[in-house]
Motif scaffolding. Structure first.
Motif, PDB file in Angstrom:
ATOM      1  N   ASN A  29       1.002  -1.236  -0.083  1.00 40.55           N
ATOM      2  CA  ASN A  29       0.067   0.022   0.041  1.00 40.55           C
ATOM      3  C   ASN A  29       0.936   1.146   0.119  1.00 40.55           C
ATOM      4  OD1 ASN A  29       0.907  -0.284   2.587  1.00 40.55           O
ATOM      5  ND2 ASN A  29      -0.843   0.343   3.299  1.00 40.55           N
ATOM      6  N   ALA A  30       1.945   1.240  -0.472  1.00 44.66           N
ATOM      7  CA  ALA A  30       3.014   2.475  -0.329  1.00 44.66           C
ATOM      8  C   ALA A  30       2.687   3.529  -1.184  1.00 44.66           C
ATOM      9  CB  ALA A  30       4.568   1.905  -1.002  1.00 44.66           C
ATOM     10  N   GLY A  31       1.838   3.066  -2.304  1.00 47.89           N
ATOM     11  CA  GLY A  31       1.494   4.318  -3.139  1.00 47.89           C
ATOM     12  C   GLY A  31       0.466   4.974  -2.523  1.00 47.89           C
ATOM     13  N   PHE A  32      -0.545   4.534  -1.860  1.00 49.77           N
ATOM     14  CA  PHE A  32      -1.637   5.261  -0.965  1.00 49.77           C
ATOM     15  C   PHE A  32      -1.040   5.890   0.050  1.00 49.77           C
ATOM     16  CE2 PHE A  32      -4.466   5.033   2.721  1.00 49.77           C
ATOM     17  CZ  PHE A  32      -5.583   5.613   2.324  1.00 49.77           C
ATOM     18  N   VAL A  33      -0.242   5.421   1.114  1.00 53.04           N
ATOM     19  CA  VAL A  33       0.466   5.869   1.953  1.00 53.04           C
ATOM     20  C   VAL A  33       1.043   7.244   1.297  1.00 53.04           C
ATOM     21  CG1 VAL A  33       1.920   6.140   3.897  1.00 53.04           C
ATOM     22  CG2 VAL A  33       0.561   4.149   3.420  1.00 53.04           C
ATOM     23  N   ALA A  34       2.085   7.020   0.420  1.00 52.19           N
ATOM     24  CA  ALA A  34       2.458   8.353  -0.326  1.00 52.19           C
ATOM     25  C   ALA A  34       1.419   9.559  -0.551  1.00 52.19           C
ATOM     26  CB  ALA A  34       3.383   8.014  -1.471  1.00 52.19           C
ATOM     27  N   ALA A  35       0.475   8.994  -1.351  1.00 49.04           N
ATOM     28  CA  ALA A  35      -0.596  10.044  -1.838  1.00 49.04           C
ATOM     29  C   ALA A  35      -1.226  10.670  -0.703  1.00 49.04           C
ATOM     30  CB  ALA A  35      -1.665   9.244  -2.539  1.00 49.04           C
ATOM     31  N   LEU A  36      -1.480   9.966   0.503  1.00 50.29           N
ATOM     32  CA  LEU A  36      -2.168  10.390   1.533  1.00 50.29           C
ATOM     33  C   LEU A  36      -1.075  11.477   2.349  1.00 50.29           C
ATOM     34  CD1 LEU A  36      -4.297  10.534   3.896  1.00 50.29           C
ATOM     35  CD2 LEU A  36      -3.085   8.492   4.979  1.00 50.29           C
ATOM     36  N   LEU A  37       0.303  11.012   2.380  1.00 50.83           N
ATOM     37  CA  LEU A  37       1.100  11.994   3.285  1.00 50.83           C
ATOM     38  C   LEU A  37       1.058  13.336   2.304  1.00 50.83           C
ATOM     39  CD1 LEU A  37       3.910   9.531   4.683  1.00 50.83           C
ATOM     40  CD2 LEU A  37       1.892  10.810   5.810  1.00 50.83           C
ATOM     41  N   VAL A  56      14.214   3.854  -5.696  1.00 46.50           N
ATOM     42  CA  VAL A  56      14.018   2.923  -6.719  1.00 46.50           C
ATOM     43  C   VAL A  56      14.443   1.625  -6.575  1.00 46.50           C
ATOM     44  CG1 VAL A  56      14.397   2.664  -9.163  1.00 46.50           C
ATOM     45  CG2 VAL A  56      13.982   4.904  -8.389  1.00 46.50           C
ATOM     46  N   GLY A  57      15.777   1.534  -6.028  1.00 41.37           N
ATOM     47  CA  GLY A  57      16.318   0.288  -5.813  1.00 41.37           C
ATOM     48  C   GLY A  57      15.804  -0.637  -4.704  1.00 41.37           C
ATOM     49  N   ARG A  58      14.625   0.002  -3.972  1.00 44.80           N
ATOM     50  CA  ARG A  58      13.740  -0.810  -3.170  1.00 44.80           C
ATOM     51  C   ARG A  58      12.426  -0.922  -3.372  1.00 44.80           C
ATOM     52  NH1 ARG A  58      16.230  -2.730   0.916  1.00 44.80           N
ATOM     53  NH2 ARG A  58      18.188  -2.001   1.560  1.00 44.80           N
ATOM     54  N   ALA A  59      11.828  -0.407  -4.623  1.00 44.49           N
ATOM     55  CA  ALA A  59      10.545  -0.443  -4.758  1.00 44.49           C
ATOM     56  C   ALA A  59      10.371  -1.923  -5.351  1.00 44.49           C
ATOM     57  CB  ALA A  59      10.407   0.354  -6.211  1.00 44.49           C
ATOM     58  N   THR A  60       9.264  -2.388  -4.980  1.00 49.10           N
ATOM     59  CA  THR A  60       8.702  -3.918  -5.284  1.00 49.10           C
ATOM     60  C   THR A  60       7.733  -3.769  -6.468  1.00 49.10           C
ATOM     61  OG1 THR A  60       6.696  -3.448  -3.907  1.00 49.10           O
ATOM     62  CG2 THR A  60       8.757  -4.465  -2.948  1.00 49.10           C
TER      63      THR A  60
END
Length: 60
Positions: A29-37, A56-60
């Motif tokens: 859910n990293a995309g959702f959390v980024a948008a919320l922040l 980028v090296g850690r993106a899933t």
């Protein structure tokens, strides 16, 4: 770039220190959390931490 230093713990994701930052593998859910922040920052809510970005090296 400084080397990654593995940190203890990380029961949910791998956690490492790189220089002055602590990084972990992002959850699904990293995309959702980024948008919320970002939204909270634009709204002027001072209680939320700033979104610093995705390594980028850690993106899933």
């Amino acid at each position: 770039m400084p080397a990654e230093e593995p940190l203890p713990g990380g029961f949910i994701a791998e956690v490492v220190r790189v220089g002055d930052t602590v990084r972990r593998t992002p959850p699904a859910n990293a995309g959702f959390v980024a948008a919320l922040l970002r939204h909270l920052d634009r709204a002027g809510v001072g209680l939320a931490p700033p979104y610093l970005g995705t390594d980028v090296g850690r993106a899933t």
